[in-house]
Design a protein around this motif. Structure first.
Motif, PDB file in Angstrom:
ATOM      1  N   SER A  39       1.782  -0.924   4.467  1.00 47.71           N
ATOM      2  CA  SER A  39       2.476   0.141   4.040  1.00 47.71           C
ATOM      3  C   SER A  39       3.696   0.447   4.665  1.00 47.71           C
ATOM      4  N   THR A  40       4.425   1.185   3.989  1.00 53.00           N
ATOM      5  CA  THR A  40       5.753   1.521   4.616  1.00 53.00           C
ATOM      6  C   THR A  40       5.875   2.837   5.237  1.00 53.00           C
ATOM      7  N   ASN A  60       0.853  -1.109   0.031  1.00 56.82           N
ATOM      8  CA  ASN A  60      -0.125  -0.003  -0.059  1.00 56.82           C
ATOM      9  C   ASN A  60       0.832   1.289  -0.007  1.00 56.82           C
ATOM     10  N   LYS A  61       1.973   1.098  -0.513  1.00 55.83           N
ATOM     11  CA  LYS A  61       2.933   2.331  -0.692  1.00 55.83           C
ATOM     12  C   LYS A  61       3.213   2.982   0.561  1.00 55.83           C
ATOM     13  N   LEU A  62       3.818   4.082   0.597  1.00 63.95           N
ATOM     14  CA  LEU A  62       4.339   4.992   1.801  1.00 63.95           C
ATOM     15  C   LEU A  62       3.084   5.648   2.471  1.00 63.95           C
ATOM     16  N   LYS A  63       3.222   5.681   3.777  1.00 65.32           N
ATOM     17  CA  LYS A  63       2.070   6.243   4.614  1.00 65.32           C
ATOM     18  C   LYS A  63       2.572   6.905   5.937  1.00 65.32           C
ATOM     19  N   ASN A  92      12.388 -10.698  -6.052  1.00 69.51           N
ATOM     20  CA  ASN A  92      11.786 -10.588  -7.107  1.00 69.51           C
ATOM     21  C   ASN A  92      10.948  -9.194  -7.013  1.00 69.51           C
ATOM     22  N   TYR A  93      11.131  -8.430  -6.097  1.00 68.81           N
ATOM     23  CA  TYR A  93      10.871  -7.122  -5.965  1.00 68.81           C
ATOM     24  C   TYR A  93       9.104  -6.958  -5.578  1.00 68.81           C
ATOM     25  N   LYS A  94       8.517  -8.027  -5.350  1.00 68.80           N
ATOM     26  CA  LYS A  94       7.247  -8.023  -5.067  1.00 68.80           C
ATOM     27  C   LYS A  94       7.093  -6.989  -3.863  1.00 68.80           C
ATOM     28  N   PRO A  95       5.751  -6.586  -3.887  1.00 67.92           N
ATOM     29  CA  PRO A  95       5.493  -5.522  -2.404  1.00 67.92           C
ATOM     30  C   PRO A  95       5.713  -6.279  -1.415  1.00 67.92           C
ATOM     31  N   THR A  96       6.135  -5.607  -0.175  1.00 64.84           N
ATOM     32  CA  THR A  96       6.583  -6.198   0.940  1.00 64.84           C
ATOM     33  C   THR A  96       5.010  -5.720   1.918  1.00 64.84           C
TER      34      THR A  96
END
Length: 164
Positions: free
Chosen positions: A40-41, A28-31, A135-139
């Motif tokens: 989210s990061t 969910n990207k940066l938050k 694999n650079y998948k979202p964390t």
């Protein structure tokens, strides 16, 4: 001398000095107001505390960070009901936690960030690391780099480096 690592707005590049590293961040990207489990990061300025690593898999790591071996029973508490919230623990069936000693390579190298660390606020988020990805998948909220880039990053940072 302190250094700052920057996350660029495109959400998939980590920059320090002249180096640019491809990375993955939370689904969910940066938050700004991160909560436990929101994928989210967190946005903010965070010190790089320590390096945990698998000595059985990686030898001769060059870094100025304090290094700690990941033992088979090491966990990281993400249980919002536990007094050990957002702390390393000995694995315990009664406490929800991330297993740090894994079969995959994800936690072969783990830089601990001081996000919600000194005086943890329960439910604000835990186990926010910089770790390995294949694999650079979202964390789930961490920042992930491939192993080669993470090893380069470890060489160029110090105890006075911040993530911003």
């Amino acid at each position: 001398m302190s250094k700052t690592i920057y996350c660029l707005k495109n959400n998939n590049t980590l920059c320090v000095d002249e180096f640019q590293f491809r990375c993955a961040i939370g689904r969910n990207k940066l938050k700004k107001n991160k909560t436990e489990g929101d994928h989210s990061t967190p946005i903010g300025k965070y010190k790089l505390l320590k390096l945990y690593y698998r000595k059985d898999k990686i030898k001769n790591i060059e870094t100025k960070l304090n290094k700690i071996f990941i033992k088979k029973n090491l966990g990281w508490c993400d249980d919002v009901e536990s007094k050990f919230y957002n702390r390393p623990i000995t694995s315990n069936k009664n406490i929800k936690h991330e297993k740090m000693f894994r079969q995959d390579t994800k936690y072969d190298l783990v830089i601990i960030l001081d996000y919600n660390f000194k005086k943890p606020i329960f439910g604000k988020g835990s186990a926010i690391f910089i770790h390995v990805t294949n694999n650079y998948k979202p964390t789930a909220g961490c920042i992930a780099l491939n192993k080669k880039d993470l090893l380069i990053l470890l060489k160029i940072i110090s105890k006075n480096t911040f993530l911003k």
